[in-house]
Motif scaffolding. Structure first.
Motif, PDB file in Angstrom:
ATOM      1  N   ASP A 254     -33.022   2.545  57.280  1.00 47.79           N
ATOM      2  CA  ASP A 254     -33.071   4.010  57.213  1.00 47.79           C
ATOM      3  C   ASP A 254     -32.041   4.516  56.192  1.00 47.79           C
ATOM      4  O   ASP A 254     -32.334   5.401  55.397  1.00 47.79           O
ATOM      5  N   CYS A 255     -30.842   3.952  56.268  1.00 48.72           N
ATOM      6  CA  CYS A 255     -29.811   4.423  55.325  1.00 48.72           C
ATOM      7  C   CYS A 255     -28.853   3.302  54.952  1.00 48.72           C
ATOM      8  O   CYS A 255     -28.369   2.574  55.817  1.00 48.72           O
TER       9      CYS A 255
ATOM     10  N   TYR B  32     -22.178   8.216  62.916  1.00 48.03           N
ATOM     11  CA  TYR B  32     -23.179   9.248  63.232  1.00 48.03           C
ATOM     12  C   TYR B  32     -24.596   8.675  63.142  1.00 48.03           C
ATOM     13  O   TYR B  32     -25.417   8.860  64.027  1.00 48.03           O
ATOM     14  N   LEU B  33     -24.880   7.974  62.036  1.00 50.00           N
ATOM     15  CA  LEU B  33     -26.246   7.485  61.795  1.00 50.00           C
ATOM     16  C   LEU B  33     -26.665   6.477  62.868  1.00 50.00           C
ATOM     17  O   LEU B  33     -27.796   6.516  63.363  1.00 50.00           O
TER      18      LEU B  33
ATOM     19  N   LEU C  34     -30.578   5.238  64.078  1.00 49.71           N
ATOM     20  CA  LEU C  34     -31.134   4.859  62.773  1.00 49.71           C
ATOM     21  C   LEU C  34     -30.558   3.502  62.360  1.00 49.71           C
ATOM     22  O   LEU C  34     -29.458   3.125  62.782  1.00 49.71           O
TER      23      LEU C  34
ATOM     24  N   VAL D 103     -28.648   1.340  59.960  1.00 50.09           N
ATOM     25  CA  VAL D 103     -27.666   1.637  58.903  1.00 50.09           C
ATOM     26  C   VAL D 103     -26.826   0.413  58.588  1.00 50.09           C
ATOM     27  O   VAL D 103     -26.414  -0.324  59.480  1.00 50.09           O
TER      28      VAL D 103
ATOM     29  N   THR E 246     -24.070  -0.722  63.608  1.00 51.79           N
ATOM     30  CA  THR E 246     -23.967  -0.739  62.137  1.00 51.79           C
ATOM     31  C   THR E 246     -23.669  -2.156  61.648  1.00 51.79           C
ATOM     32  O   THR E 246     -22.842  -2.859  62.243  1.00 51.79           O
TER      33      THR E 246
ATOM     34  N   ALA F 210     -24.669  12.861  57.246  1.00 52.84           N
ATOM     35  CA  ALA F 210     -25.430  12.012  58.186  1.00 52.84           C
ATOM     36  C   ALA F 210     -26.481  12.840  58.922  1.00 52.84           C
ATOM     37  O   ALA F 210     -27.616  12.380  59.132  1.00 52.84           O
TER      38      ALA F 210
ATOM     39  N   ARG G 231     -30.514  12.310  58.743  1.00 50.19           N
ATOM     40  CA  ARG G 231     -31.348  12.179  59.942  1.00 50.19           C
ATOM     41  C   ARG G 231     -32.480  13.208  59.934  1.00 50.19           C
ATOM     42  O   ARG G 231     -33.641  12.882  60.171  1.00 50.19           O
TER      43      ARG G 231
END
Ligand SMILES: Cc1cc2nc3c(=O)[nH]c(=O)nc-3n(C[C@H](O)[C@H](O)[C@H](O)COP(=O)(O)OP(=O)(O)OC[C@H]3O[C@@H](n4cnc5c(N)ncnc54)[C@H](O)[C@@H]3O)c2cc1C
Length: 303
Positions: A6-7, A22-23, A28, A30, A74, A288, A292
């Motif tokens: 996603d990121c 946050y992500l 998500l 990350v 993460t 972030a 999202r």
């Protein structure tokens, strides 16, 4: 890695790690890629970062942030991103032995301060002892009443002198070259009681009670020295993609930290701002959330 994330967050300083926390908590996928030489790592002990009344070193702060990001899923890859290219509607990043595809990218690559001429070892020791400092906003308080020098020859250096005058009456500007200071700047500083000393500032040495240097006025000792020699902004990955940057090379963003390139975001010192941990973290939280929401606009985040 072939399935796009996603990121991808590029940079593992306060901005990048805040965004990752946050992500990951937005459920998500990350990954952070980090080259590991950021400004936060150089902070011996910050006293202006809220929540740490006894102060905290940059290294300890980042270590705690890494643990927090990892705790929520993460991945952290300790590699420099050498190249970032478009890959369909997303991005492909390349580092040594690593290739990552991602639907979005957050650049949190920071800046590097230009250093005065001294060895890495002396630089590190002077920093750790608080004899060399880079951020009057961060630690001007610590030099209250001290004998302080700023090194530089431009308006930025003059502004630092003026800022430091609200902490101490003993401020000197040591020019970093042999050219003089522009007359209006010299007049302004003289009016504030700042001593202007011919440069270049060189042959730095740690003394028992300060940092000494040689100048056109001979050998001088100061309690603390602030280099104000500008910085290198790490915006090369953004400019290679055609993102808009300021005259100084900072990445331009909108109020949601979006760059001019679709799904490329930026936060922290690489974006023009206060160059402070708190500001980097705040920008990262905004980025972030925008990432999202932008991803959810084309692929609703339903569980
Ligand atoms: C000596 C010193 C003292 C300071 N004291 C304070 C203080 O007391 N309080 C305060 O608020 N601020 C302080 N600051 C400022 C603070 O360090 C910065 O504002 C903050 O670190 C910015 O966070 P960032 O995440 O944007 O950048 P950084 O902390 O610089 O992190 C950027 C990261 O990106 C990585 N990177 C760069 N390019 C790539 C790439 N191509 N691929 C992968 N990774 C990459 C770098 O290696 C680095 O790890 C100080 C700074 C210095 C130098």
């Amino acid at each position: 890695m072939s399935h796009p994330l996603d990121c991808l967050v590029i940079g593992g300083g306060p901005a990048g790690l805040t965004a990752a926390i946050y992500l990951a908590r937005f459920h998500l996928g990350v990954t952070v890629m980090d080259a590991g030489h950021g400004r936060a790592l150089q902070i011996p002990c910050t006293h202006n970062h809220a929540g740490f009344p006894e102060g905290i070193s940059g290294r300890e702060l980042l270590s705690r942030m890494r643990s927090q990001a990892i705790q929520y899923g993460t991945w952290i890859v300790d590699r420099r991103v050498e190249a970032l290219t478009r890959d369909g509607s997303g991005f492909a990043a390349h580092g040594q032995d690593v290739d990552i595809k991602a639907h979005s990218v957050l650049l949190a690559t920071g800046v590097t301060n230009r250093r005065p001429p001294m060895t890495d070892a002396l630089h590190a020791e002077a920093l750790s002892l608080g004899r060399l400092r880079y951020c009057p906003v961060c630690d001007g308080y610590e030099v209250t009443g001290q004998d302080v020098a700023v090194i530089g020859s431009d308006a930025g250096a003059a502004n630092e002198c003026e800022f430091l005058r609200s902490y101490t009456a003993r401020v000197s500007l040591v020019l970093d070259g042999t050219d003089g200071l522009a007359a209006p700047l010299a007049e302004r500083l003289t009016g504030l009681g700042v001593r202007i000393i011919g440069g270049p500032a060189q042959e730095f040495a740690l003394e028992e009670d300060g940092l000494s240097l040689s100048s056109a006025a001979g050998r001088l000792r100061f309690d603390a020295v602030y280099p104000a020699l500008g910085s290198v902004v790490h915006s090369g990955l953004a400019t290679a993609l055609g993102a808009d940057v300021t005259e100084d090379g900072c990445v331009q963003v909108d109020r949601h930290q979006r760059t001019s390139i679709m799904r490329l975001y930026a936060a922290g010192d690489v974006v023009i701002g206060l160059d402070q941990i708190s500001h980097a973290m705040g920008q990262a939280g905004v980025a972030a959330t925008a990432i999202r929401n932008d991803l959810a606009a084309c692929r609703p985040q339903l569980r």
